[in-house]
Each structure stands twice: as C-alpha cells, then as structure tokens.
Design an enzyme around this catalytic site. Sequence first.
Site, PDB file in Angstrom:
ATOM      1  N   ASP A  14       0.873  -1.175   0.000  1.00 46.94           N
ATOM      2  CA  ASP A  14       0.000   0.000   0.000  1.00 46.94           C
ATOM      3  C   ASP A  14       0.913   1.229   0.000  1.00 46.94           C
ATOM      4  OD1 ASP A  14      -2.315   1.733   0.550  1.00 46.94           O
ATOM      5  OD2 ASP A  14      -1.491   1.834   2.579  1.00 46.94           O
ATOM      6  N   LEU A  15       0.400   2.367  -0.437  1.00 40.83           N
ATOM      7  CA  LEU A  15       1.219   3.576  -0.488  1.00 40.83           C
ATOM      8  C   LEU A  15       1.069   4.438   0.770  1.00 40.83           C
ATOM      9  CD1 LEU A  15       0.935   4.703  -4.238  1.00 40.83           C
ATOM     10  CD2 LEU A  15       2.855   3.584  -3.089  1.00 40.83           C
ATOM     11  N   ASN A  22      -9.224   0.137   3.735  1.00 36.51           N
ATOM     12  CA  ASN A  22      -9.213  -0.377   2.364  1.00 36.51           C
ATOM     13  C   ASN A  22      -8.163  -1.470   2.179  1.00 36.51           C
ATOM     14  OD1 ASN A  22      -6.992   1.360   2.488  1.00 36.51           O
ATOM     15  ND2 ASN A  22      -7.234   2.083   0.391  1.00 36.51           N
ATOM     16  N   THR A  36      -3.096   0.161  -4.300  1.00 39.71           N
ATOM     17  CA  THR A  36      -3.443   1.445  -3.687  1.00 39.71           C
ATOM     18  C   THR A  36      -4.839   1.900  -4.076  1.00 39.71           C
ATOM     19  OG1 THR A  36      -2.766   3.788  -3.576  1.00 39.71           O
ATOM     20  CG2 THR A  36      -2.318   2.645  -5.630  1.00 39.71           C
ATOM     21  N   GLY A  37      -5.384   2.795  -3.267  1.00 42.60           N
ATOM     22  CA  GLY A  37      -6.634   3.435  -3.643  1.00 42.60           C
ATOM     23  C   GLY A  37      -6.427   4.560  -4.641  1.00 42.60           C
ATOM     24  N   ASP A  40      -2.427  -0.236   6.166  1.00 40.67           N
ATOM     25  CA  ASP A  40      -2.684   0.518   7.391  1.00 40.67           C
ATOM     26  C   ASP A  40      -4.133   0.940   7.589  1.00 40.67           C
ATOM     27  OD1 ASP A  40      -2.403   2.475   5.227  1.00 40.67           O
ATOM     28  OD2 ASP A  40      -2.440   3.990   6.809  1.00 40.67           O
TER      29      ASP A  40
END
Length: 269
Positions: free
Chosen positions: A9-10, A221, A43-44, A218
């Site tokens: 994730d970013l 999502n 990522t979102g 974290d």
Amino acid sequence: MEKHLIVLDLDGTLLTDTQTISEKTKQTIMKAKEAGHQVMIATGRPFRASQLYYNELMLTTPIVNFNGALVHHPKNKSFKLVHSPMDIGVVHDVVDSVDKFQYKNLIAEVMDNVFIHTEDQSMMNIFKMGDPDVTIGNLRGNLNEDPTSLLIHANEENVPSIRKHLEDVHAELIDHRRWGAPFHIVEIVKKGLNKAVGISLVAKELNIPRDRIIAFGDEDNDLEMIDYAGIGVAMANGIDQLKSIANEVTLSNNEDGIANVLIERLKLN
C-alpha cells in the site's frame, strides 16, 4: 528461498508522512527484487498519482489502483487491463441520496480524468497530480461516463452517518472505504471490488501462491488484502481493526516497518 510477492500500500505504509520512500525501505525493496522476489503496489490512488513511486522502485509488475477497480501492467501491454467502473445511474442515485447530508465536495474519476463538483483549492494539488483532465462543475451535467470511483469529501463527524446511509440504501451495488487524515473522504467503487481481488489476478499471472504473498497496509481499504495474503502485515500507525486480523504488526511508516519485516522474513542481510 522461494519467490514471494510483496504487496505495498502507499499512503501510511510505503510512504512516510512526507510522502517519500525512506532510503532504508527503498534499498531493502531493491535487495528483495535482486533476490528474485516480485514487488507490486496496491493502492486506492489512480495510476497517475502512484506512477512516481512505481518508477522510483523500478517496478516491472502489474499495479492495483482504485482499490481494485483498475488492474493493469504499465510495462506490458499484453497483460489484460481490468477496469470495473460503476454504472453512472448508480452514481447519480448515490449523489442524489447524500444531498441531505452535509458534505464538502464530490469527486468522480474516470480512469485518470477527474470531475469535481465544486472547486476547492485546498484539494486541487491532490487531484491534479499527474496532470489529468479536470472538469469542475455539477456532476449531473458533466459526468457522462461510468466512473471508476466516486469520492465524498465531508467533515469528520459526518463520515459515519454517510457510510451508514450508503450501507443501508446502496449496499447491493457499491462498496465504500474511508480515507485517513488529513482529508475525511468516503471512497466508493463497484460492489465486490477490493485490493485482494486485484492481487489475486496478479499472483495468478506471476504464478505465486497465496501463502507466499506478503502484504502491508494501514487502513480499512487494506482489510481484504491483509486477510487474503499468506502473511498480512499491519503498520503500527494502522487502524486497530486491521491489526486484529494481521499476522504481524510492524513498526510505523516513519520507522521503516516494511524494511524490518522483509529483512527478517526474506533474510536480506
């Protein structure tokens, strides 16, 4: 050691609070790649807002954007692009139904094109990242394609009631997630989409079994992704719900949490 798929994730995970990749984490990821492991981003964010980090890590893998609504391979056009937008009629219904709630703005994204309901300079830097086409004005009049995602920007205290309304009225057609600070945003995508769906497609393409996937996240999502991965790792700065289902909790995004796990599990010293 057998090849693993490392999923990053970013925001709040790979990136520090200054939106950079720390040198230790970057060098550790490079060592993992040199050892034959595969590294990907989930990522979102849209691709245009994640491409900088994709290039910085010199990745050669597919990427999951919009929380699973877009899966594609920036370096390999033979990889089948999977784009799963929402029906525009559903989006119009959602927009109409949330009018009774106090919100600051609505933003729809069609791949890398952005439609903003009301001009808001405080958020323009986020949505202009990657130099997309930006259209400002009433979504009903300007949005004429099925959008990849819809964002509702609201005051923090109004987010729970908006999410409850979406769950009560629209749960059969959409899924929604909450962004972390500093912007309190509800992100909406087509029902059944999440990062785990996209990662499973990539893992199959790379011929890496689920038990050799190490995923880091974290926020809410990341729940499905952390649950799906053979080794799901929550950051120390992550939400409690994610920590409760993770196999491991590492140090925060500002403390090289990713690097510490990879060094230990993949024996990268």
